[in-house]
Every structure is written in C-alpha cells, then in structure tokens.
Motif scaffolding. Structure first.
Motif, PDB file in Angstrom:
ATOM      1  N   PHE A 379      13.202   2.882  13.028  1.00  0.00           N
ATOM      2  CA  PHE A 379      14.666   3.419  12.668  1.00  0.00           C
ATOM      3  C   PHE A 379      15.135   4.169  13.831  1.00  0.00           C
ATOM      4  O   PHE A 379      15.131   5.239  13.875  1.00  0.00           O
ATOM      5  CB  PHE A 379      14.520   4.219  11.382  1.00  0.00           C
ATOM      6  CG  PHE A 379      13.902   3.402  10.336  1.00  0.00           C
ATOM      7  CD1 PHE A 379      14.594   2.492   9.576  1.00  0.00           C
ATOM      8  CD2 PHE A 379      12.486   3.590   9.834  1.00  0.00           C
ATOM      9  CE1 PHE A 379      13.876   1.782   8.389  1.00  0.00           C
ATOM     10  CE2 PHE A 379      12.133   3.080   8.842  1.00  0.00           C
ATOM     11  CZ  PHE A 379      12.603   2.108   8.218  1.00  0.00           C
ATOM     12  N   ILE A 382      13.221   6.789  15.469  1.00  0.00           N
ATOM     13  CA  ILE A 382      11.920   6.923  14.738  1.00  0.00           C
ATOM     14  C   ILE A 382      11.180   5.649  14.664  1.00  0.00           C
ATOM     15  O   ILE A 382      11.296   4.602  14.214  1.00  0.00           O
ATOM     16  CB  ILE A 382      12.363   7.383  13.103  1.00  0.00           C
ATOM     17  CG1 ILE A 382      13.152   8.471  13.172  1.00  0.00           C
ATOM     18  CG2 ILE A 382      11.075   7.469  12.582  1.00  0.00           C
ATOM     19  CD1 ILE A 382      13.806   8.930  11.776  1.00  0.00           C
ATOM     20  N   ALA A 384       8.527   4.448  12.749  1.00  0.00           N
ATOM     21  CA  ALA A 384       7.948   4.496  11.573  1.00  0.00           C
ATOM     22  C   ALA A 384       6.576   3.642  11.308  1.00  0.00           C
ATOM     23  O   ALA A 384       5.709   4.348  11.066  1.00  0.00           O
ATOM     24  CB  ALA A 384       8.907   4.148  10.322  1.00  0.00           C
ATOM     25  N   PRO A 403      -1.414  10.350   5.923  1.00  0.00           N
ATOM     26  CA  PRO A 403      -0.725  11.323   5.593  1.00  0.00           C
ATOM     27  C   PRO A 403       0.874  10.929   5.162  1.00  0.00           C
ATOM     28  O   PRO A 403       1.091   9.838   5.517  1.00  0.00           O
ATOM     29  CB  PRO A 403      -0.581  12.496   6.811  1.00  0.00           C
ATOM     30  CG  PRO A 403      -1.644  11.902   7.674  1.00  0.00           C
ATOM     31  CD  PRO A 403      -1.905  10.629   7.241  1.00  0.00           C
ATOM     32  N   ASN A 404       1.656  12.067   4.314  1.00  0.00           N
ATOM     33  CA  ASN A 404       3.116  11.802   4.144  1.00  0.00           C
ATOM     34  C   ASN A 404       3.802  11.194   5.558  1.00  0.00           C
ATOM     35  O   ASN A 404       3.642  11.932   6.433  1.00  0.00           O
ATOM     36  CB  ASN A 404       3.707  13.061   3.704  1.00  0.00           C
ATOM     37  CG  ASN A 404       3.555  12.679   2.246  1.00  0.00           C
ATOM     38  OD1 ASN A 404       3.666  11.675   1.480  1.00  0.00           O
ATOM     39  ND2 ASN A 404       3.656  13.776   1.539  1.00  0.00           N
ATOM     40  N   GLY A 405       4.607  10.153   5.499  1.00  0.00           N
ATOM     41  CA  GLY A 405       5.391  10.005   6.502  1.00  0.00           C
ATOM     42  C   GLY A 405       4.651   9.097   7.623  1.00  0.00           C
ATOM     43  O   GLY A 405       5.262   8.906   8.570  1.00  0.00           O
ATOM     44  N   SER A 406       3.430   8.820   7.198  1.00  0.00           N
ATOM     45  CA  SER A 406       2.844   7.950   8.346  1.00  0.00           C
ATOM     46  C   SER A 406       3.117   6.487   8.562  1.00  0.00           C
ATOM     47  O   SER A 406       2.717   5.846   9.468  1.00  0.00           O
ATOM     48  CB  SER A 406       1.082   8.122   8.049  1.00  0.00           C
ATOM     49  OG  SER A 406       1.036   7.580   6.987  1.00  0.00           O
ATOM     50  N   GLY A 407       4.080   6.134   7.599  1.00  0.00           N
ATOM     51  CA  GLY A 407       4.634   4.583   7.809  1.00  0.00           C
ATOM     52  C   GLY A 407       4.042   3.582   6.567  1.00  0.00           C
ATOM     53  O   GLY A 407       4.362   2.577   6.894  1.00  0.00           O
ATOM     54  N   LYS A 408       3.360   4.150   5.690  1.00  0.00           N
ATOM     55  CA  LYS A 408       2.838   3.180   4.783  1.00  0.00           C
ATOM     56  C   LYS A 408       3.557   2.366   4.067  1.00  0.00           C
ATOM     57  O   LYS A 408       3.941   1.178   4.038  1.00  0.00           O
ATOM     58  CB  LYS A 408       1.926   3.835   3.938  1.00  0.00           C
ATOM     59  CG  LYS A 408       0.721   4.795   4.469  1.00  0.00           C
ATOM     60  CD  LYS A 408       0.086   5.699   3.363  1.00  0.00           C
ATOM     61  CE  LYS A 408       0.804   6.592   2.674  1.00  0.00           C
ATOM     62  NZ  LYS A 408       1.341   7.639   3.321  1.00  0.00           N
ATOM     63  N   THR A 409       4.845   3.165   3.529  1.00  0.00           N
ATOM     64  CA  THR A 409       5.774   2.406   2.789  1.00  0.00           C
ATOM     65  C   THR A 409       6.619   1.346   3.713  1.00  0.00           C
ATOM     66  O   THR A 409       6.780   0.464   3.288  1.00  0.00           O
ATOM     67  CB  THR A 409       6.617   3.404   1.908  1.00  0.00           C
ATOM     68  OG1 THR A 409       5.986   4.004   1.000  1.00  0.00           O
ATOM     69  CG2 THR A 409       7.673   2.629   1.273  1.00  0.00           C
ATOM     70  N   THR A 410       6.762   1.962   4.867  1.00  0.00           N
ATOM     71  CA  THR A 410       7.639   1.024   5.785  1.00  0.00           C
ATOM     72  C   THR A 410       6.800  -0.155   6.165  1.00  0.00           C
ATOM     73  O   THR A 410       7.581  -1.363   5.855  1.00  0.00           O
ATOM     74  CB  THR A 410       7.900   1.899   6.820  1.00  0.00           C
ATOM     75  OG1 THR A 410       8.577   3.081   6.573  1.00  0.00           O
ATOM     76  CG2 THR A 410       8.885   1.213   7.922  1.00  0.00           C
ATOM     77  N   TYR A 419      12.518  -5.128   4.884  1.00  0.00           N
ATOM     78  CA  TYR A 419      12.897  -4.859   6.487  1.00  0.00           C
ATOM     79  C   TYR A 419      12.452  -6.038   7.280  1.00  0.00           C
ATOM     80  O   TYR A 419      11.415  -6.549   6.845  1.00  0.00           O
ATOM     81  CB  TYR A 419      12.122  -3.629   6.887  1.00  0.00           C
ATOM     82  CG  TYR A 419      12.830  -2.356   6.134  1.00  0.00           C
ATOM     83  CD1 TYR A 419      13.812  -2.225   5.636  1.00  0.00           C
ATOM     84  CD2 TYR A 419      11.944  -1.305   6.062  1.00  0.00           C
ATOM     85  CE1 TYR A 419      14.316  -0.813   4.874  1.00  0.00           C
ATOM     86  CE2 TYR A 419      12.275  -0.128   5.394  1.00  0.00           C
ATOM     87  CZ  TYR A 419      13.646   0.142   4.900  1.00  0.00           C
ATOM     88  OH  TYR A 419      13.646   1.061   4.382  1.00  0.00           O
ATOM     89  N   GLN A 451       7.104   2.561  -4.864  1.00  0.00           N
ATOM     90  CA  GLN A 451       6.662   4.003  -4.912  1.00  0.00           C
ATOM     91  C   GLN A 451       7.455   4.680  -5.919  1.00  0.00           C
ATOM     92  O   GLN A 451       6.993   5.156  -6.829  1.00  0.00           O
ATOM     93  CB  GLN A 451       6.781   4.671  -3.614  1.00  0.00           C
ATOM     94  CG  GLN A 451       6.375   5.919  -3.479  1.00  0.00           C
ATOM     95  CD  GLN A 451       6.155   6.558  -1.945  1.00  0.00           C
ATOM     96  OE1 GLN A 451       6.318   5.573  -1.107  1.00  0.00           O
ATOM     97  NE2 GLN A 451       5.895   7.705  -1.937  1.00  0.00           N
TER      98      GLN A 451
HETATM   99  P1  ADP Z   1       4.782   7.084   4.063  1.00  0.00           P
HETATM  100  O1  ADP Z   1       5.076   5.912   2.733  1.00  0.00           O
HETATM  101  O2  ADP Z   1       3.476   6.734   4.590  1.00  0.00           O
HETATM  102  O3  ADP Z   1       4.837   8.406   3.535  1.00  0.00           O
HETATM  103  P2  ADP Z   1       7.212   6.115   4.965  1.00  0.00           P
HETATM  104  O4  ADP Z   1       7.024   4.673   5.538  1.00  0.00           O
HETATM  105  O5  ADP Z   1       7.958   6.354   3.998  1.00  0.00           O
HETATM  106  O6  ADP Z   1       6.000   6.756   5.172  1.00  0.00           O
HETATM  107  O7  ADP Z   1       7.969   6.770   6.336  1.00  0.00           O
HETATM  108  C1  ADP Z   1       7.647   6.841   7.839  1.00  0.00           C
HETATM  109  C2  ADP Z   1       8.696   7.482   8.590  1.00  0.00           C
HETATM  110  O8  ADP Z   1       9.776   6.674   8.616  1.00  0.00           O
HETATM  111  C3  ADP Z   1       9.041   8.777   8.099  1.00  0.00           C
HETATM  112  O9  ADP Z   1       9.370   9.535   8.985  1.00  0.00           O
HETATM  113  C4  ADP Z   1      10.406   8.372   7.330  1.00  0.00           C
HETATM  114  O10 ADP Z   1      11.302   9.369   7.427  1.00  0.00           O
HETATM  115  C5  ADP Z   1      10.945   7.209   8.164  1.00  0.00           C
HETATM  116  N1  ADP Z   1      11.653   6.291   7.467  1.00  0.00           N
HETATM  117  C6  ADP Z   1      11.411   5.544   6.382  1.00  0.00           C
HETATM  118  N2  ADP Z   1      12.443   4.821   6.048  1.00  0.00           N
HETATM  119  C7  ADP Z   1      13.293   5.027   6.663  1.00  0.00           C
HETATM  120  C8  ADP Z   1      14.778   4.457   6.663  1.00  0.00           C
HETATM  121  N3  ADP Z   1      15.154   3.573   5.972  1.00  0.00           N
HETATM  122  N4  ADP Z   1      15.598   4.967   7.832  1.00  0.00           N
HETATM  123  C9  ADP Z   1      15.092   5.832   8.592  1.00  0.00           C
HETATM  124  N5  ADP Z   1      13.790   6.579   8.638  1.00  0.00           N
HETATM  125  C10 ADP Z   1      13.260   6.022   7.838  1.00  0.00           C
END
Ligand code: ADP
Ligand code: MG
Length: 623
Positions: A379, A382, A384, A403-410, A419, A451
């Motif tokens: 992004f 970033i 992700a 950990p939180n923010g490690s990119g799982k949801t992305t 995406y 989520q």
């Molecule tokens: P997790 O699910 O592992 O907690 P995420 O995949 O939600 O992590 O996020 C991974 C990183 O990508 C984080 O730093 C988050 O802030 C960033 N991020 C996620 N979605 C977006 C987006 N749509 N735009 C910008 N940054 C994003």
C-alpha cells in the motif's frame, strides 16, 4: 382461520373497492388518481435502484421522458399503435438505463447522484434543442389513445382500469423479483457490497440490472403518461430534474424498499398539493408556501422515519403479526453441508475434494489446493505482504498466524480477490488466479468470512445464507418474474440447502430473525454458514474466534473439525493460540509481511524465530 384465507379476504375487499372507485370519485379527483397510478410505476422503478440496490438516482424523470418521447414519436410520426410503442419504449428506456448504469456505477454515493443529475440534464437539453426530432419547446401533440378494436381508452373512467391493470402487473413482477435470486443480490449490494462480491455476486452487473429495471419501469410509466386522455402531448419541461426529485420524495415517503409504499407515496403526493391548494383563503401563507411545507415534510421523513410510512407499517405487521414458523432442515441436505464441490457447475476446478480424502492420502501426497509464490501487496510505501510462499494442502486445516499488523488479513484479501497482488503468483488447484475478481473466485470454489463480521444486517438469517448459494443457482430476471418450473424448483432447493446450512451451525431456529439481531457468536456462525452454502473447496476464515467466549470457542473448534472431516480445506487466521495448536494440521507464521516459519504445530511452538517474533510484538505492545 388460516393465513391464506385472510389474505384472500383482504385482496377481495381491496380489489372490489379499487374496481368501484371511478363510480364514486368526481372527475377532477379521478384525474389525480390516474396521475398517481402513472407516477407509481416510475416510483416502483426507482425502488429497484434505491430501495433494493441502495444506489442513488436522480435521473428517473429522464427515463420517464425517454419512454414518453419514444412512444410519442413512434405513434405520431410512424403511426405505430400505442401498444407496440409501449413495448418499444420500455426496451429503449431499459437500454438507456444500461447506458447510464454501465459507466457510472463505479461511482459511489454523492458522485453517482451527481452523474445521474448530469444525465437528466443532458436528456432534457436534447429534448429542448433537437427540434426536428422532439419539436423543441412545443413538444409533440395529439398523441393517439390506446385502443382495443373499436373501444378507445379515451376517458378518465376507462383509462383508470388500464392503469390499474398495468400497475398490478408491474407490482407483481416487482414482488416476484424481490423474493428471488435477483432481488436478494440487489439487497446484498445495498447491505454490504464487499460481502456481496465475496458471495460470488458480480456487483457491477447487478447494479446495471437495477438501473435497467428502474429505467424500464420509468419508460412504461412515461408511455402511459403520454397517452393519458388528459394529456396526449409531451413537452420537455415535464421531464425535469424537479420531477426526478418528486419521484424520489414519493418513494422515500412510502418506503424505499416497499412496493405498497412506492404506490402509496406516489398517489399521496399527487393529492397533497391539491388538498393544500383547496385550503380557505385566510390560510394564504400555507397555500402559497405549500411546496416549502412539502419539502420540509420530506426532510423530516428522511430523518425520523427512513423506512417510510408504509415501510414502517409493513415492518410492524411482519414483526408483530406474522410470526412464520421456522422450517425444519432435510437431514440428507444437512449431511452434505461442508462437502465441497457438489452441484458443480463445471468450473473444472471444483469437485476434487468430494470424497473424504484426508484419511486415504498421506500428508505429503495430498495435492496443494492453494499455492502462493512470492506474493506481494504494497500500500504505497507499506509492504503489508512482502513475498509470501506457502502451500495449503487438500483436506487440511492450515493456520496463518503472526503478530498484529503482520499482513495476515491483507494476504487473505489478496487470495480472495479483494485486492490485486502487487507481485507474485497465486494458484488455486493449479490454475493461476492472481488478480481475478472476488466474485469469479467464489465461482471457482473459494469462500471466506471477514475479521470484522460482514453480514447483510437488515435481511433475515435465512436470506443471508440463500445469498451464499448465489453461485449454486442461476435464475435471472426472466426466471424471477415468470414462474418457470426450473426457477421455481431452484428457489425451493436454494431455500432447503440454506436451511440445512443453518441447521449445521445450529441456527435453524433463528431463520426468520434479522441478521443484525443475532448475538455476536451467532453472527460469526451465520457468516460461516453463508460461506459454506456456496459449497467451496477452500474456506478462508479470518479470526473466527475473535470476540467469542470460551464455550463458543469450543463449539467453533468442533464445527471446524466437522467441516474438515467432510473433506473441505481450510485456511484459518486466528489469534487464539490454544485453538490454533489443537486444530491445525500445518501452520505458517508471518512477521512484517514475510513468512518466518512453516510446519506442524509442535515444530512451530518451539521455533526460535516464532518465539522471537511474538516476544518482540509483546515488547512493542507493552511499551
Ligand atoms: P494482520 O491481519 O496480520 O493484523 P493486516 O493485513 O491487517 O495485518 O495489516 C498489515 C499492514 O498493512 C498493517 O501495517 C496495516 O496497517 C497495513 N494495511 C492493511 N490494509 C491497508 C490498506 N487498505 N491501506 C493501507 N495500509 C493497509
Ligand atoms: Mg487481521
């Protein structure tokens, strides 16, 4: 007395009253009623766009005008009968609906509203200035009336019956559409567009359908307007932006989702100015300012009763009087929930897991269902997801942790097509699927939950799951409107399978509740049932245990084991380590968008890099 008899009784009384109406109304009021019935058709059209699909349109008067002018031209210049021009004008208006819908539907909210206003203004300008075709400000006069043999619909009294018949047919079609795969798809878009897309609904296509239906109804209304005994001419000022606002006001007053509401709103608002005008002279201010009162009334409605007057009454009837009995699930269908790929529509990818292959194959010989190679999602700056490699094998529960923010949801969003990947490859049963739209991936056999739960909150629990069966069914507008044997049978099957999926997650007794009224844990289970309903071969779950109490988590564990036992493959993102360790066959660990470990639960537990990542995360958390 049974419910059907009550309905039949009400229909009989209302029907008799409607048939008798021209005999008791004076000619002036009958004329207003006729205008109301004509407007109601256009407002019903708008109900598809705004009420069902949740899209704003201020172009309804333009489609109305396109219908009216088409018929005026065809009947006066080419001598067509109004019956024929009615069909042609409906088709022409529908095509214009597609024309407006297709390019503008990527716009949202205010931007879409602006685009529709622009379209309305363009149509109006063309009608004003293309004099050879439209007659300019003079318009087109002396339109013929509808005829059947020697009988002419040239009086208010007989035209009323023609309008009534047409409106009943249009309302019936609208009602059938609402309770069909098409109507549910439109509602799903209104309720949660991302979830609709994830259920396999091509949201752009269905928004175009909504605009096409809306424009088609407006076109028909325009024809009935143009050939009214009281009218019989068309001129540009009738089909103005103001008229589009009036249609909107009529719909909002009655209730944007309600068919009766659309009709009531139209008839009521044509009468209102007349009533106000008849006030005695000493109430002059009210008389002169009736438009202001009317406008203020609409604003109050939108703030205090957004479902509309009739919409509110219908809501009360539904929740207080009609308490439908939940239907029981068919055991044979319950036994098939979570069995992937059955009812395959020939995608070529599904169906490979229809046997319980888990026990038959050794872990390494199980074929990979999903493979990620150097998958990236950035992004801006970033990173992700920054080069993930992993394989999810048939029949396994594969956990993705970190950990939180490690990119799982992305990662999950990229896999499921929400995406586009920045780089790398995704293959699903060997087929490269990177960058495919979410709705096409659902068709290939991939389903997911979110989520932050994304249900269709204002729809019933049952409808939520029926929408999950979108890719397992095919009824279109035609099959929805006309009771064809195959579409009727499909609707029955969809309902039965949805009930079975609800039974499987133990929610069958809640089938007629609104999804928003379920408890949190139940909403999570409903989301799983909805995903299972599409019969995926791979199910992606993003933190299904989040927010659940220990008891609910235990139930979830059993449920997921049961799903795996039926041959489905699961990719699970989860924070609850206890759950992950007990459930997973394999675990991939992410940190800062890269995979740092991959293996069986015991290996992961003792992996130094993993311990380090989690400890690091905790240090950050506590700082
Ligand atoms: P997790 O699910 O592992 O907690 P995420 O995949 O939600 O992590 O996020 C991974 C990183 O990508 C984080 O730093 C988050 O802030 C960033 N991020 C996620 N979605 C977006 C987006 N749509 N735009 C910008 N940054 C994003
Ligand atoms: Mg996440």
């Amino acid at each position: 007395m049974n419910r059907l008899a009550i309905y039949a009784g009400i229909a009989l009384v209302v029907g008799a009253a409607l048939l008798f109406l021209p005999n008791v109304l004076d000619p002036a009021n009958l004329s207003i009623v006729n205008f109301g019935l004509v407007y109601a058709m256009a407002v019903l059209g708008l109900h598809f766009i705004l009420g069902l699909a949740g899209q704003m349109s201020l172009a309804q008067a333009a489609f109305w005008g396109i219908g009216a002018y088409s018929s005026a031209l065809l009947t006066t210049k080419w001598g067509w009968s109004p019956w024929l021009s009615l069909v042609a004008a409906a088709v022409i208006a529908t095509l214009f609906g597609v024309l407006l819908g297709a390019p503008t539907l990527r716009l949202k909210g205010h931007y879409l509203a602006m685009a529709t206003i622009g379209f309305g203004i363009i149509v109006n300008l063309i009608l004003l200035n293309w004099k050879e075709l439209s007659g300019g400000t003079d318009g087109i006069i002396n339109l013929p009336v509808f005829r059947v043999g020697d009988f002419a619909f040239d009086k208010r009294g007989n035209y009323y019956y023609l309008l009534l018949a047409a409106l009943v047919l249009l309302a019936l079609a609208a009602w059938r559409l609402r309770h069909s795969r098409v109507g549910r798809s439109l509602l799903a878009i209104r309720e949660n567009e991302l979830a609709a897309e994830a259920m396999g609904i091509n949201t752009t296509f269905y928004k175009v359908i909504a605009f096409a239906l809306g424009a088609g109804y407006a076109g028909i209304s325009g024809v009935f307007f143009a050939h009214m005994p009281d009218v019989r001419y068309v001129s540009p000022d009738t089909f103005s932006f103001n008229q589009s606002v009036t249609f909107l006001a009529m719909l909002v007053l009655g209730g944007s989702e309600s068919i009766f509401g659309a009709i009531f709103g139209a008839v009521f608002l044509v009468f209102l100015p007349e009533w106000l005008r008849q006030l005695p002279d000493d109430l002059k201010t009210i008389k002169q300012g009736y438009l202001a009162f009317y406008g203020a009334g609409i604003m109050l409605m939108m703030v205090f009763l957004p479902v509309g007057v009739v919409g509110w009454i219908e809501q009360q009837i539904r929740t207080r009087l009609l308490k439908p009995q939940p239907q029981l699930a068919r055991p044979d269908l319950v036994a098939q929930v979570g069995v992937p790929g059955v009812g395959d529509q020939g995608s070529g990818v599904r169906g490979q897991g229809s046997e319980n292959s888990r026990d038959a194959l050794s872990p390494t010989s199980r074929p990979p269902v999903l493979e990620l190679r150097e998958l990236q999602k950035y992004f801006g700056g970033i990173k992700a997801v920054d080069g993930i490699n992993m394989e999810v094998r048939q029949g396994e529960i594969h956990a993705l942790i970190g950990p939180n923010g490690s990119g799982k949801t992305t990662a999950l969003n990229v896999i499921s097509g929400i995406y586009r990947p920045t780089g790398g490859a995704i293959s699903f049963y060997g087929q490269s699927v990177g960058g495919k739209a979410a709705h096409s991936l659902t068709r290939l056999g991939l389903a997911r939950t979110f989520q932050n739960i994304r249900l269709f909150p204002e729809l019933t629990v049952l409808e939520n799951v029926m929408i999950g069966l979108h890719v397992q069914s095919r009824t279109g507008v035609f099959g929805a409107v006309f009771p064809l044997p195959q579409s009727e049978a499909e609707e029955k099957r969809v309902k039965a399978e949805a009930i079975a999926a609800l039974e499987f997650v133990d929610l069958a007794d809640k089938q007629y509740q609104l999804a928003k009224n379920l408890a949190y844990g139940q909403q999570r289970r409903l989301e799983i049932a909805r995903a299972l309903a599409s019969r995926p071969s791979l199910l992606l779950l993003d933190e299904p245990a989040a927010g659940m109490n220990p008891h609910e988590t235990e139930e979830l564990l059993d449920l997921l084991r049961e799903i795996r036992g039926r041959g489905m493959t699961l990719l699970l993102i989860e924070h609850d380590m206890n759950l992950v360790m007990r459930l997973s066959d394999r675990i991939t660990v992410l940190n800062f968008g890269k995979e740092i470990a991959d293996g069986k639960p015991q290996q992961i537990e003792s992996d130094p890099a993993v311990i380090e990542a989690y400890l690091g995360a905790e240090v950050v958390l506590n700082a």
